[in-house]
Design a protein around this motif. Structure first.
Motif, mmCIF file in Angstrom:
data_model
loop_
_atom_site.group_PDB
_atom_site.id
_atom_site.type_symbol
_atom_site.label_atom_id
_atom_site.label_comp_id
_atom_site.label_asym_id
_atom_site.label_seq_id
_atom_site.Cartn_x
_atom_site.Cartn_y
_atom_site.Cartn_z
ATOM 1 N N PHE C 27 0.858 -1.177 0.000
ATOM 2 C CA PHE C 27 0.000 0.000 0.000
ATOM 3 C C PHE C 27 0.899 1.233 0.000
ATOM 4 O O PHE C 27 2.015 1.200 0.524
ATOM 5 C CB PHE C 27 -0.858 0.026 1.276
ATOM 6 N N ASP C 28 0.403 2.341 -0.551
ATOM 7 C CA ASP C 28 1.171 3.588 -0.466
ATOM 8 C C ASP C 28 0.976 4.218 0.924
ATOM 9 O O ASP C 28 0.237 3.697 1.761
ATOM 10 C CB ASP C 28 0.795 4.555 -1.596
ATOM 11 N N TRP C 29 1.645 5.344 1.170
ATOM 12 C CA TRP C 29 1.583 5.972 2.492
ATOM 13 C C TRP C 29 0.153 6.266 2.906
ATOM 14 O O TRP C 29 -0.221 6.042 4.056
ATOM 15 C CB TRP C 29 2.389 7.286 2.493
ATOM 16 N N PHE C 30 -0.623 6.792 1.979
ATOM 17 C CA PHE C 30 -1.993 7.127 2.320
ATOM 18 C C PHE C 30 -2.788 5.877 2.689
ATOM 19 O O PHE C 30 -3.508 5.851 3.690
ATOM 20 C CB PHE C 30 -2.676 7.851 1.146
ATOM 21 N N GLY C 31 -2.649 4.829 1.867
ATOM 22 C CA GLY C 31 -3.344 3.573 2.151
ATOM 23 C C GLY C 31 -2.933 3.005 3.494
ATOM 24 O O GLY C 31 -3.775 2.526 4.266
ATOM 25 N N ALA C 32 -1.632 3.069 3.795
ATOM 26 C CA ALA C 32 -1.145 2.566 5.076
ATOM 27 C C ALA C 32 -1.734 3.377 6.232
ATOM 28 O O ALA C 32 -2.125 2.817 7.262
ATOM 29 C CB ALA C 32 0.380 2.619 5.116
ATOM 30 N N TYR C 33 -1.798 4.694 6.029
ATOM 31 C CA TYR C 33 -2.381 5.542 7.070
ATOM 32 C C TYR C 33 -3.836 5.161 7.334
ATOM 33 O O TYR C 33 -4.265 5.005 8.481
ATOM 34 C CB TYR C 33 -2.295 7.016 6.667
ATOM 35 N N VAL C 34 -4.598 4.988 6.242
ATOM 36 C CA VAL C 34 -6.021 4.662 6.391
ATOM 37 C C VAL C 34 -6.186 3.330 7.108
ATOM 38 O O VAL C 34 -6.999 3.199 8.031
ATOM 39 C CB VAL C 34 -6.723 4.639 5.017
ATOM 40 N N VAL C 35 -5.408 2.325 6.704
ATOM 41 C CA VAL C 35 -5.530 1.017 7.339
ATOM 42 C C VAL C 35 -5.139 1.107 8.819
ATOM 43 O O VAL C 35 -5.810 0.537 9.690
ATOM 44 C CB VAL C 35 -4.679 -0.039 6.602
ATOM 45 N N GLY C 36 -4.064 1.851 9.116
ATOM 46 C CA GLY C 36 -3.668 2.037 10.508
ATOM 47 C C GLY C 36 -4.749 2.728 11.325
ATOM 48 O O GLY C 36 -5.075 2.301 12.440
ATOM 49 N N PHE C 37 -5.321 3.769 10.734
ATOM 50 C CA PHE C 37 -6.367 4.522 11.441
ATOM 51 C C PHE C 37 -7.587 3.638 11.715
ATOM 52 O O PHE C 37 -8.122 3.615 12.827
ATOM 53 C CB PHE C 37 -6.761 5.732 10.585
ATOM 54 N N VAL C 38 -7.993 2.894 10.688
ATOM 55 C CA VAL C 38 -9.176 2.046 10.826
ATOM 56 C C VAL C 38 -8.926 0.926 11.837
ATOM 57 O O VAL C 38 -9.818 0.556 12.609
ATOM 58 C CB VAL C 38 -9.587 1.484 9.455
ATOM 59 N N THR C 39 -7.704 0.387 11.860
ATOM 60 C CA THR C 39 -7.374 -0.634 12.849
ATOM 61 C C THR C 39 -7.524 -0.070 14.266
ATOM 62 O O THR C 39 -8.037 -0.738 15.164
ATOM 63 C CB THR C 39 -5.930 -1.135 12.649
#
Lengths: 202, 202, 202
Positions: C27-39
């Motif tokens: 995932f790119d940085w944004f995708g990683a951020y979203v997944v981290g946030f949702v987790t």
């Protein structure tokens, strides 16, 4: 009225994208319809659930009808859709811009601060595509390809800056939407991607 | 009372379907329980969230208990479940019919128009299975196999037609539920599928 | 204040787990951020939606900031994260314990009975990881590996038993959280798994 036409175009473009991806997975007509519908209304629905208000599609049958027209279009003109790829890309970018601005505006009108509004604008614009990809059992595209949801964030920030400077709300919306649209168009034209994390810890 | 027994049967059948598919993926007991529970209550929960009301399973422990019994059943009699496949298919169709009618009725009692009620009836009946398939990382079955969610739509339309003609609500419910049940049974018996979209744009 | 620090640690640990798994999928940085946030916020958000109240992360930017710090951490120190695996496992267990206790306490303060509170505690602790795994297109880990969500249930039951005995609420919370933490630590140390269902019906 002008916004309603843009809303219709955006819904139509989002529904088409869902229906096409679903049909590539050999979903039947009903499955394609559901995926198209969820792609179109998913983002706004999550936003409205988070706000605790009734989702817009439950108050107006336009979204149900618009998705039905999109399905009919794909059934009738599926073959010629390839030639229209550029057109649909533009429609999709218009939809993304409009949905983002609508999401930001709705958040502000409910009294939320700008950091919530920017997140909600991005959810409104981009979350439908995430649900679509989960339903067709793919890794969400927007987390890996050219800048997509980041365009929503860029538009939300532009909206915010305009509001700080003190311009009229409708100018904020126009400039915010334009920022989403231009970011998206430029990202695809020049293949601008966000960096990925080096996967050193595996 | 009669409806409560049907509700129990439907919940049990839906939970069994979730538990069986989860165990085929080697989920542990807890995972199987969660998937069974979500299959049984997922549709109604999405409906209630969209309506902004408290989901039914939070007000009555019957669904939690019923899923526990379903898990116990699969643990004890897993082997003999194959012979009962037809029985569970009937139970599942009963659950689908009942959940659909309950969803339509609840929507109407909240003052929503029939096109919302038909969608909500279909969500109540079919969305649990979609969540189940997302959790076990499969493409939702109902979008590809014999008519399933379309049976909910058929039942909702029947309910609507009965209401237009002016028959008693409980007759609407009975005929609506029968329409779901018969559509589902006939679709499976005669392998009736909806057409898929020709995938020409790939 | 002490709870806020624990909440911050838990959010940080959960976000790290999401970001790491997302980056393993490129995932790119944004995708990683979203997944981290949702987790980090997914479990609490589902709980608050089920309760019909505004999710906590919409009222306080701490979760957005905390996830940004987690992303920055992974970008800067990704390589050294392997050596910290044990540290993060402890942080994750702390987060799980705290989130569970917060979920149980919030449910009770809203007047729900204990069986709802135990489910809500488990959702608060474990559902974020389920959403994470759905987004990265994997079968949710918690349904198959060492006891995870069951630790939440154990903590909820401990909380309940303490309340029955009549001890002070803050002692209930402390003992409940400790039960989650110890169950989790012991399960991983001794590789305690729940049994899986024998898949005889295939």
């Amino acid at each position: 009225m002008f916004v309603q036409i843009l809303d219709f175009i955006g819904t139509f473009a989002f529904a088409i994208s869902g229906i096409r991806l679903a049909s590539a997975k050999r979903f039947d007509w009903f499955g394609a319809y559901v995926v198209g519908f969820v792609t179109a209304i998913g983002g706004g629905t999550i936003r409205d659930i988070l706000f605790g208000i009734t989702p817009a599609w439950m108050l107006n049958p336009i979204y149900v009808i618009c998705t039905a027209l999109a399905l009919l279009w794909v059934i009738l003109f599926g073959k010629s859709l390839i030639r229209l790829n550029n057109t649909f890309f533009i429609f999709d970018a218009i939809g993304l811009s409009l949905f983002t601005v609508v999401g930001v505006g709705k958040s502000l009108s409910l009294g939320y601060p700008f950091w919530v509004a920017i997140i909600m604008g991005s959810i409104t614009g981009a979350a439908g595509g995430v649900i679509r990809d989960v339903l067709i059992n793919e890794i969400p595209l927007i987390f890996r390809k050219e800048i997509y949801a980041m365009a929503c964030v860029a538009g939300g920030v532009m909206y915010w800056l305009c509001a700080i400077v003190g311009v009229q709300p409708y100018v904020c919306q126009l400039l915010g939407g334009t920022a989403v649209f231009m970011t998206r168009i430029l990202a695809v034209r020049f293949h601008i991607c966000l960096p990925t994390l080096k996967n050193d810890d595996r």
